[in-house]
Design a protein around this motif. Structure first.
Motif, PDB file in Angstrom:
ATOM      1  N   GLY A   1     -16.748  -4.498   8.436  1.00 40.93           N
ATOM      2  CA  GLY A   1     -17.508  -4.777   7.229  1.00 40.93           C
ATOM      3  C   GLY A   1     -18.089  -6.178   7.225  1.00 40.93           C
ATOM      4  O   GLY A   1     -19.237  -6.389   6.807  1.00 40.93           O
ATOM      5  N   VAL A   2     -17.311  -7.150   7.697  1.00 40.43           N
ATOM      6  CA  VAL A   2     -17.803  -8.530   7.812  1.00 40.43           C
ATOM      7  C   VAL A   2     -18.976  -8.582   8.779  1.00 40.43           C
ATOM      8  O   VAL A   2     -20.014  -9.203   8.505  1.00 40.43           O
ATOM      9  N   ALA A   3     -18.819  -7.930   9.930  1.00 37.92           N
ATOM     10  CA  ALA A   3     -19.865  -7.961  10.963  1.00 37.92           C
ATOM     11  C   ALA A   3     -21.168  -7.359  10.450  1.00 37.92           C
ATOM     12  O   ALA A   3     -22.253  -7.886  10.720  1.00 37.92           O
TER      13      ALA A   3
ATOM     14  N   TYR B   1     -14.598  -4.234   1.516  1.00 37.55           N
ATOM     15  CA  TYR B   1     -13.897  -5.503   1.303  1.00 37.55           C
ATOM     16  C   TYR B   1     -14.484  -6.579   2.223  1.00 37.55           C
ATOM     17  O   TYR B   1     -14.822  -7.688   1.789  1.00 37.55           O
ATOM     18  N   GLY B   2     -14.591  -6.243   3.526  1.00 40.33           N
ATOM     19  CA  GLY B   2     -15.148  -7.192   4.484  1.00 40.33           C
ATOM     20  C   GLY B   2     -16.599  -7.506   4.196  1.00 40.33           C
ATOM     21  O   GLY B   2     -17.037  -8.660   4.320  1.00 40.33           O
ATOM     22  N   ASN B   3     -17.354  -6.482   3.785  1.00 36.28           N
ATOM     23  CA  ASN B   3     -18.758  -6.679   3.456  1.00 36.28           C
ATOM     24  C   ASN B   3     -18.906  -7.648   2.282  1.00 36.28           C
ATOM     25  O   ASN B   3     -19.754  -8.551   2.303  1.00 36.28           O
ATOM     26  N   SER B   4     -18.052  -7.491   1.272  1.00 30.17           N
ATOM     27  CA  SER B   4     -18.114  -8.363   0.104  1.00 30.17           C
ATOM     28  C   SER B   4     -17.696  -9.792   0.448  1.00 30.17           C
ATOM     29  O   SER B   4     -18.270 -10.760  -0.063  1.00 30.17           O
TER      30      SER B   4
ATOM     31  N   VAL C   1     -13.066 -17.327  -3.281  1.00 36.35           N
ATOM     32  CA  VAL C   1     -11.898 -16.445  -3.191  1.00 36.35           C
ATOM     33  C   VAL C   1     -12.329 -15.039  -3.592  1.00 36.35           C
ATOM     34  O   VAL C   1     -12.957 -14.851  -4.644  1.00 36.35           O
ATOM     35  N   LEU C   2     -12.013 -14.067  -2.755  1.00 35.77           N
ATOM     36  CA  LEU C   2     -12.250 -12.661  -3.073  1.00 35.77           C
ATOM     37  C   LEU C   2     -10.891 -12.015  -3.306  1.00 35.77           C
ATOM     38  O   LEU C   2     -10.024 -12.063  -2.426  1.00 35.77           O
ATOM     39  N   VAL C   3     -10.689 -11.453  -4.483  1.00 32.34           N
ATOM     40  CA  VAL C   3      -9.391 -10.884  -4.832  1.00 32.34           C
ATOM     41  C   VAL C   3      -9.536  -9.433  -5.264  1.00 32.34           C
ATOM     42  O   VAL C   3     -10.609  -9.003  -5.685  1.00 32.34           O
ATOM     43  N   ALA C   4      -8.442  -8.699  -5.145  1.00 29.61           N
ATOM     44  CA  ALA C   4      -8.314  -7.371  -5.733  1.00 29.61           C
ATOM     45  C   ALA C   4      -7.160  -7.453  -6.725  1.00 29.61           C
ATOM     46  O   ALA C   4      -6.235  -8.248  -6.542  1.00 29.61           O
ATOM     47  N   ASP C   5      -7.203  -6.642  -7.761  1.00 28.48           N
ATOM     48  CA  ASP C   5      -6.138  -6.687  -8.768  1.00 28.48           C
ATOM     49  C   ASP C   5      -4.975  -5.825  -8.295  1.00 28.48           C
ATOM     50  O   ASP C   5      -4.752  -4.714  -8.788  1.00 28.48           O
ATOM     51  N   HIS C   6      -4.223  -6.367  -7.328  1.00 26.07           N
ATOM     52  CA  HIS C   6      -3.113  -5.613  -6.740  1.00 26.07           C
ATOM     53  C   HIS C   6      -2.008  -5.334  -7.757  1.00 26.07           C
ATOM     54  O   HIS C   6      -1.368  -4.281  -7.703  1.00 26.07           O
TER      55      HIS C   6
END
Length: 348
Positions: free
Chosen positions: A86-88, A297-300, A156-161
């Motif tokens: 996703g990052v790539a 996630y990686g894309n974001s 910071v990229l977070v998810a509401d775990h």
């Protein structure tokens, strides 16, 4: 122009201007009249001129690449591989390469990075590489909050775990489970995600009068070691009626281990995973899981970093990192199906 690539000098000659004027016109800079700028653009289009990306990044003091740091223990896991893809993808859209950073923890120091910015996924509080990258002179985006010392990241990229873990526990409770057990990463992987999963579970147990039954395992443990941990969890909690597995892939191993122990999933025992994978949908029974959507996630994460690099994303308050929320989802499957004898009555 045949036999070689068209250069900025070719464009300048065709338009009857200097190399500097041609370069300024095509980059949008300099004091160039609209008429001259238009003539240069037409010459470039006619000749098929393609700007040299490496040279452009050099003029802007940019390398043209972003770096990704993944915890050493998690390198081979499916979630992190999908995240990296996703990052790539997003980096490529921005005209940037992706470099996987493999720094030696013993020699982290102050690294000389050949990247314009860095993404650190699951930063570990005692990881010297994470500390060194946060102290480097390039913008850093962390995926998950960094609980250790050092400078704050740019983003910071977070998810509401915590919210998703509460939702999973609530689902298990509604399905009839009142004594769930938890398998978590050991102290070698104390990421924000791992700590939030455990903290939320223990808080839920206190609020519902349940005794926490927790076992830890290395995220890169062998299948035999995971077997041992599952056996220990089940024997350590005689009334256990649900098993939640946090480490990527551990729920798949637990499925067969529980069957071998005479506690097959679905027979008064529920099973869920904190990390989804395609295999969990295909096993018998399919396993309920939290889908972290790793490729998105990686894309974001890459989108946040490239926005910071481009100056289009800025913190709302000086000195504080930009924070973005990544959505996750609970996928309910037969491994946590409602039991006929405990399911709530249907509304009439």
């Amino acid at each position: 122009m045949t036999g070689r690539s068209v250069t900025i000098i070719d464009v300048a000659r065709h338009a009857g201007v200097s190399k500097t004027t041609a370069s300024d016109a095509l980059s949008g800079g300099g004091r160039v009249s609209p008429e001259t700028r238009e003539r240069i653009a037409a010459a470039a289009a006619l000749l098929g001129y393609v700007p040299n990306a490496a040279a452009r990044h050099l003029r802007r003091s940019r390398v043209g690449a972003v770096g990704l740091h993944v915890p050493r223990q998690a390198m081979g896991m499916g979630f992190y591989m999908e995240f990296a893809f996703g990052v790539a993808e997003r980096a490529r859209e921005a005209g940037l390469d992706l470099t996987l950073l493999a720094l030696d923890p013993a020699q982290a120091g102050r690294p000389r990075l050949r990247v314009d910015g860095v993404i650190i996924i699951d930063p570990l509080p005692d990881d010297p590489v994470t500390g060194a990258l946060l102290s480097a002179d390039v913008p850093v985006v962390t995926v998950g909050r960094h609980r250790g010392p050092g400078p704050a990241p740019a983003g910071v990229l977070v998810a509401d775990h915590a919210a998703m873990m509460n939702r999973l526990l609530g689902h298990l409770h509604a399905a009839g489970a009142s004594a769930p057990g938890l398998v978590v990463p050991d102290d070698g992987f104390r990421s924000d995600w791992a700590l939030l999963v455990r903290e939320t579970y223990e808080r839920w147990c206190r609020d519902h009068g349940a005794t926490p039954v927790v076992r830890s395992v290395a995220v890169d443990a062998t299948p035999d070691t995971v077997d041992e941990v599952i056996r220990d969890l089940v024997t350590g909690g005689p009334g256990l009626d649900a098993v939640i597995c946090a480490p990527d892939g551990s729920a798949l191993r637990a499925l067969s281990t529980l069957k071998a122990l005479g506690r097959p999933v679905g027979d008064r025992l529920l099973l869920a995973s904190c990390v989804a994978s395609p295999s969990m949908e295909l096993c018998d029974p399919p396993i309920t899981a939290i889908d972290l959507r790793p490729r998105r996630y990686g894309n974001s994460a890459a989108g946040l970093l490239t926005g910071i690099l481009a100056g289009t994303v800025e913190p709302e308050e000086r000195g504080r990192p930009v924070e973005r929320l990544h959505p996750v989802e609970l996928l309910v499957r037969p491994s946590t199906a409602f039991r006929a004898e405990t399911a709530p009555p249907r509304a009439r």
